[in-house]
Design a protein around this motif. Structure first.
Motif, PDB file in Angstrom:
ATOM      1  N   GLY A  95       0.727  -1.165  -0.069  1.00  0.00           N
ATOM      2  CA  GLY A  95       0.196   0.008  -0.016  1.00  0.00           C
ATOM      3  C   GLY A  95       0.923   1.400  -0.034  1.00  0.00           C
ATOM      4  O   GLY A  95       0.624   2.089  -0.770  1.00  0.00           O
ATOM      5  N   LYS A  96       1.974   1.319   0.972  1.00  0.00           N
ATOM      6  CA  LYS A  96       2.762   2.426   0.931  1.00  0.00           C
ATOM      7  C   LYS A  96       3.475   2.555  -0.498  1.00  0.00           C
ATOM      8  O   LYS A  96       3.876   3.735  -0.882  1.00  0.00           O
ATOM      9  CB  LYS A  96       3.727   2.248   1.935  1.00  0.00           C
ATOM     10  N   GLY A  97       3.743   1.396  -0.974  1.00  0.00           N
ATOM     11  CA  GLY A  97       4.647   1.506  -2.240  1.00  0.00           C
ATOM     12  C   GLY A  97       3.749   2.448  -3.274  1.00  0.00           C
ATOM     13  O   GLY A  97       4.693   2.890  -4.236  1.00  0.00           O
ATOM     14  N   VAL A  98       2.343   2.215  -3.178  1.00  0.00           N
ATOM     15  CA  VAL A  98       1.678   3.043  -4.265  1.00  0.00           C
ATOM     16  C   VAL A  98       1.557   4.379  -3.621  1.00  0.00           C
ATOM     17  O   VAL A  98       1.812   5.444  -4.443  1.00  0.00           O
ATOM     18  CB  VAL A  98       0.114   2.251  -4.405  1.00  0.00           C
ATOM     19  N   LEU A  99       1.126   4.621  -2.521  1.00  0.00           N
ATOM     20  CA  LEU A  99       1.109   5.771  -1.739  1.00  0.00           C
ATOM     21  C   LEU A  99       2.197   6.796  -2.246  1.00  0.00           C
ATOM     22  O   LEU A  99       2.079   8.032  -2.399  1.00  0.00           O
ATOM     23  CB  LEU A  99       0.732   6.047  -0.426  1.00  0.00           C
ATOM     24  N   ASP A 100       3.200   6.290  -2.150  1.00  0.00           N
ATOM     25  CA  ASP A 100       4.463   7.102  -2.376  1.00  0.00           C
ATOM     26  C   ASP A 100       4.714   7.518  -3.671  1.00  0.00           C
ATOM     27  O   ASP A 100       5.519   8.633  -3.991  1.00  0.00           O
ATOM     28  CB  ASP A 100       5.951   6.122  -1.913  1.00  0.00           C
ATOM     29  N   GLN A 101       4.092   6.844  -4.743  1.00  0.00           N
ATOM     30  CA  GLN A 101       4.091   7.350  -6.052  1.00  0.00           C
ATOM     31  C   GLN A 101       2.933   8.210  -6.612  1.00  0.00           C
ATOM     32  O   GLN A 101       2.905   8.858  -7.619  1.00  0.00           O
ATOM     33  CB  GLN A 101       4.088   5.991  -7.028  1.00  0.00           C
ATOM     34  N   ILE A 102       1.869   8.282  -5.596  1.00  0.00           N
ATOM     35  CA  ILE A 102       0.712   9.086  -6.129  1.00  0.00           C
ATOM     36  C   ILE A 102       0.660  10.452  -5.040  1.00  0.00           C
ATOM     37  O   ILE A 102      -0.540  11.179  -5.118  1.00  0.00           O
ATOM     38  CB  ILE A 102      -0.364   8.408  -5.953  1.00  0.00           C
ATOM     39  N   GLY A 103       1.594  10.732  -4.175  1.00  0.00           N
ATOM     40  CA  GLY A 103       1.547  12.094  -3.514  1.00  0.00           C
ATOM     41  C   GLY A 103       0.841  11.693  -2.118  1.00  0.00           C
ATOM     42  O   GLY A 103       0.444  12.812  -1.642  1.00  0.00           O
ATOM     43  N   GLY A 104       0.654  10.432  -1.712  1.00  0.00           N
ATOM     44  CA  GLY A 104      -0.062  10.188  -0.397  1.00  0.00           C
ATOM     45  C   GLY A 104      -1.223   9.778  -0.389  1.00  0.00           C
ATOM     46  O   GLY A 104      -2.185   9.839  -1.212  1.00  0.00           O
ATOM     47  N   PRO A 105      -1.657   9.524   1.021  1.00  0.00           N
ATOM     48  CA  PRO A 105      -3.066   9.045   0.985  1.00  0.00           C
ATOM     49  C   PRO A 105      -4.533   9.733   0.893  1.00  0.00           C
ATOM     50  O   PRO A 105      -5.426   9.294   0.611  1.00  0.00           O
ATOM     51  CB  PRO A 105      -2.993   8.617   2.712  1.00  0.00           C
ATOM     52  N   GLU A 106      -4.030  11.299   1.018  1.00  0.00           N
ATOM     53  CA  GLU A 106      -5.112  12.105   0.763  1.00  0.00           C
ATOM     54  C   GLU A 106      -5.686  11.799  -0.929  1.00  0.00           C
ATOM     55  O   GLU A 106      -6.918  12.438  -0.989  1.00  0.00           O
ATOM     56  CB  GLU A 106      -4.617  13.678   1.130  1.00  0.00           C
ATOM     57  N   HIS A 107      -4.798  11.237  -1.554  1.00  0.00           N
ATOM     58  CA  HIS A 107      -5.272  11.165  -3.110  1.00  0.00           C
ATOM     59  C   HIS A 107      -6.103   9.819  -3.267  1.00  0.00           C
ATOM     60  O   HIS A 107      -6.904   9.754  -4.332  1.00  0.00           O
ATOM     61  CB  HIS A 107      -4.070  11.477  -4.215  1.00  0.00           C
ATOM     62  N   VAL A 108      -6.239   8.979  -2.237  1.00  0.00           N
ATOM     63  CA  VAL A 108      -7.154   7.842  -2.514  1.00  0.00           C
ATOM     64  C   VAL A 108      -8.510   8.324  -1.984  1.00  0.00           C
ATOM     65  O   VAL A 108      -8.774   8.588  -1.149  1.00  0.00           O
ATOM     66  CB  VAL A 108      -6.296   6.839  -1.478  1.00  0.00           C
ATOM     67  N   ASP A 109      -9.362   7.778  -2.832  1.00  0.00           N
ATOM     68  CA  ASP A 109     -10.928   8.084  -2.621  1.00  0.00           C
ATOM     69  C   ASP A 109     -11.388   6.654  -1.859  1.00  0.00           C
ATOM     70  O   ASP A 109     -12.398   6.729  -1.140  1.00  0.00           O
ATOM     71  CB  ASP A 109     -11.498   8.363  -3.665  1.00  0.00           C
ATOM     72  N   GLU A 110     -11.078   5.539  -2.369  1.00  0.00           N
ATOM     73  CA  GLU A 110     -11.411   4.356  -1.938  1.00  0.00           C
ATOM     74  C   GLU A 110     -10.327   3.258  -2.093  1.00  0.00           C
ATOM     75  O   GLU A 110      -9.240   3.558  -2.791  1.00  0.00           O
ATOM     76  CB  GLU A 110     -12.591   3.962  -2.624  1.00  0.00           C
ATOM     77  N   ALA A 111     -10.617   2.010  -1.181  1.00  0.00           N
ATOM     78  CA  ALA A 111      -9.542   0.897  -1.567  1.00  0.00           C
ATOM     79  C   ALA A 111     -10.198  -0.330  -1.389  1.00  0.00           C
ATOM     80  O   ALA A 111     -11.281  -0.407  -0.922  1.00  0.00           O
ATOM     81  CB  ALA A 111      -8.533   0.977  -0.338  1.00  0.00           C
ATOM     82  N   VAL A 112      -9.376  -1.504  -2.089  1.00  0.00           N
ATOM     83  CA  VAL A 112     -10.080  -2.578  -2.475  1.00  0.00           C
ATOM     84  C   VAL A 112      -8.681  -3.614  -1.997  1.00  0.00           C
ATOM     85  O   VAL A 112      -8.066  -3.441  -2.520  1.00  0.00           O
ATOM     86  CB  VAL A 112     -10.756  -2.879  -3.555  1.00  0.00           C
ATOM     87  N   ILE A 113      -9.103  -4.866  -1.278  1.00  0.00           N
ATOM     88  CA  ILE A 113      -8.191  -5.545  -1.160  1.00  0.00           C
ATOM     89  C   ILE A 113      -8.576  -6.888  -1.727  1.00  0.00           C
ATOM     90  O   ILE A 113      -9.824  -7.282  -1.371  1.00  0.00           O
ATOM     91  CB  ILE A 113      -7.742  -5.655   0.530  1.00  0.00           C
ATOM     92  N   GLY A 114      -7.783  -7.663  -2.592  1.00  0.00           N
ATOM     93  CA  GLY A 114      -8.250  -9.028  -3.001  1.00  0.00           C
ATOM     94  C   GLY A 114      -7.600 -10.014  -2.034  1.00  0.00           C
ATOM     95  O   GLY A 114      -6.233  -9.896  -1.807  1.00  0.00           O
ATOM     96  N   ASN A 115      -8.191 -10.919  -1.656  1.00  0.00           N
ATOM     97  CA  ASN A 115      -7.530 -12.084  -0.770  1.00  0.00           C
ATOM     98  C   ASN A 115      -8.423 -13.446  -0.824  1.00  0.00           C
ATOM     99  O   ASN A 115      -9.679 -13.221  -0.882  1.00  0.00           O
ATOM    100  CB  ASN A 115      -7.410 -11.718   0.886  1.00  0.00           C
TER     101      ASN A 115
END
Lengths: 415, 415
Positions: free
Chosen positions: A43-63
């Motif tokens: 998750g952090k690996g993505v956040l670091d590339q998109i400017g942080g968690p404030e840019h995420v509107d929603e999340a989904v986990i596949g498991n």
């Protein structure tokens, strides 16, 4: 009804290491990172590339099976564990066995299409090395109809695909099939050696083809028609990617050329309580692959790269046939001739696939999308292949169970 | 970004019986219907009302712990088991502990908003009577952070909410709280007796209020601050509903007045690895309920009926406070005064809720939407309440874990 009422992009992919036998740092007798670690790292690996968690509107986990491997459910609750900035945001967990990652992608795609989000963090994760492989095999049997579990092999899914391999040998040709399967393995190792996160990255066997071709299936020590080199291994790992609208890409400041665009998809489900009608055909994958290509308006010869679900080498060959790249019974020859190799006609599983990169089951579908994103945008490092102008498309095919839950997605580079 | 870019309706709801202790046909020593049975019964219950499987574009199953209660995953594969006409269609399974049903609704809503489907079959299911309750309690502990499981009570979730009840007694007043909780139980039984599918339908205790008020929490035999009547029971069951666009309603030939319209929603997640900051407040539910009402442009006094997540009586009271219907510490009085009763200010859990109707965990969120649909469209049979013109809205609040995964939806009758 339509498939893509607006443009959908994927970017900022991230893979953890696929940990398990084969990685030098893997020691089954020592404590290892848990589910939480992998979710956070990816998750952090993505956040670091998109400017942080404030840019995420929603999340989904596949498991697939955290409920049994880790006794853990309520997985949406781990999204804010990635970063407290994700607290209070919508999150979901999706399951479809080894197709869970693909379902996470579809959930993210539909959420962005619904306009309830411009940026969805889609993550897949599995941590399976918590139990010994033979018990893990029983857990994974939950991807099939568990009522019939006792009719199957102790290693249930290897048994299912061993039956498929046996039918293929009998209907076509044992030696030609084994040559194709050995080449499949050799390609997987060759590609994995180019990706530092791959489970087989450190594999230094001199001639993987000779190793695989020389090993004969033996039902007394394993299943009847497959060797252990025909099987993906037990893996711990996670992959994640951002799924965005055009507005979302702008918000995170990523240029379209650094993203893939989703141009078609299919999601097709077969009744889990029925046996496959034909052991030498993956009927659901065939339908899904053709629907996905058709919805994209793309033909198979326009594909420049392919990530397919080679939980077993025989599955890889059957997917090649399902795509129409080779006639039934000739997929083995197509592979043996090197056409799926990294310099072949259709470079396939270019970071090793399930057999080479690894198969943290719930992560696999997302890992496929990350690899396609890397390849189409020139970010694959040592594993980079050449994407030719007349074959600009990439495709993922992710499967849950024995041809039950299938997700196929067609991508091109954003422009 | 927006919440409802087009109109969304729900219709054709169906509930199986909630089976478990309390139902005369329940015998723990005899074989009982399995997961497959419940999925098929609930799914067919919807298909029969919408003209058959050909009208379903996509399906979603909400389930929490089939992986452990039934050793079964890959649940999308059971959608075609409902009816072969559903074979090859897209399907997904979603998980968020006891909020899984609510997540199934949200998945269906977003899928219809995405225009990839006009009719989504949304189903929730759980079959938990496969193990003894004390082992089931350990399985259900997977709705919390399992790393901390050993710090909790053997009956983990009753223990969590017992801690909340204990804090409430201490901060406010034991006797007033117990009176509210006894009234909560009595309302649940009164309402369940009006719905033939309810687990407590056949309950014939003469004075449930006296029974509940007379029973004192005793930590030596159960948890410290709750009695068994404060807890929802172990249940097997499924609920299903069709989620449709306007075009979808036309396709299935259902008039808008026989459907509910979704007018607002919220989906809010709290970090599962953190303890609640305040034991006497449901912070996530508070946020979700207010967001949902705000997005609908509706105030709480416009609600004509409410389905809330009373896994425990104390949770019911805390949700009342989270909604602002009573001040902190006065939710118990609000309930004790009969305001949540079927003829009260805000008739709540009108078919019994989790304590009275039952709590097949993955089904609960869908069951709530079915009850609201029944009440707002006049299909609730003996359980029908009067919906007054100035309070035309209904609301569902579904929770997974201890205030972790929350889904709140506001409905009105279609028009």
């Amino acid at each position: 009804m339509k498939k893509l009422r607006k443009k959908i992009y994927m970017t900022a992919g991230y893979n953890t290491t696929s940990l398990g036998t084969g990685r030098r740092e893997f020691n089954p007798k020592k404590p290892r990172p848990g589910l939480e670690h992998y979710i956070k790292e990816a998750g952090k690996g993505v956040l670091d590339q998109i400017g942080g968690p404030e840019h995420v509107d929603e999340a989904v986990i596949g498991n697939f099976m955290a409920a049994r491997f880790n006794k853990q459910a309520n997985l949406p609750g781990f999204i804010p564990y990635i970063d407290e900035g994700l607290q209070w945001k919508p999150a979901t967990s999706v399951e479809g066995a080894c197709g869970s990652g693909g379902l996470a992608l579809m959930n993210g795609i539909k959420t962005v299409l619904s306009e309830t989000a411009d940026v969805v963090l889609a993550l897949g994760v599995e941590v399976q090395n918590t139990v010994k492989a033979i018990y893990g095999a029983d857990i994974l049997a939950g991807a099939g109809w568990y009522q019939r579990r006792k009719e199957g092999h102790a290693y249930f899914f290897p048994g299912q695909f061993s039956d498929r391999a046996g039918a293929y040998y009998e209907k076509y040709d044992y030696d030609r099939a084994r040559k194709g399967m050995a080449r499949w393995y050799a390609n997987a190792i060759e590609n994995a050696r180019l990706d530092p996160t791959a489970q087989e990255f450190q594999n230094n066997v001199e001639d993987p083809y000779a190793q695989a071709y020389g090993m004969k299936p033996n039902g007394r020590s394993f299943v009847d028609h497959l060797t252990i080199l025909d099987c993906s291994k037990v893996s711990d790992g996670a992959s994640a990617i951002a799924i965005c609208s055009e507005e979302g890409l702008e918000k995170i400041g990523v240029d379209k050329k650094d993203a893939t665009e989703v141009v078609g998809w299919a999601q097709v489900i077969r009744n889990i309580t029925n046996d496959p009608t034909n052991l030498t055909e993956l009927e659901t994958i065939k339908k899904a692959a053709h629907q996905a290509l058709e919805s994209a308006g793309v033909t198979v010869d326009q594909l420049g790269t392919l990530e397919l679900h080679d939980c077993f080498s025989i599955a890889g060959i059957l997917v090649i046939e399902a795509l129409g790249l080779a006639k039934p019974g000739e997929g083995c020859d197509y592979v043996a001739a090197g056409k799926t190799g990294r310099k072949g006609e259709l470079p396939t599983n270019t970071t090793g696939g399930l057999i080479g990169w690894g198969h943290p089951t719930g992560a696999t579908g997302v890992h496929q999308a990350v690899t396609i994103w890397q390849q189409l945008t020139g970010k694959a490092g040592n594993a980079q292949i050449e994407i030719k102008a007349d074959k600009p498309y990439g495709m993922t095919i992710n499967m849950g169970g024995d041809d039950v839950t299938v997700i196929a997605i067609v991508f091109k580079r954003g422009e």
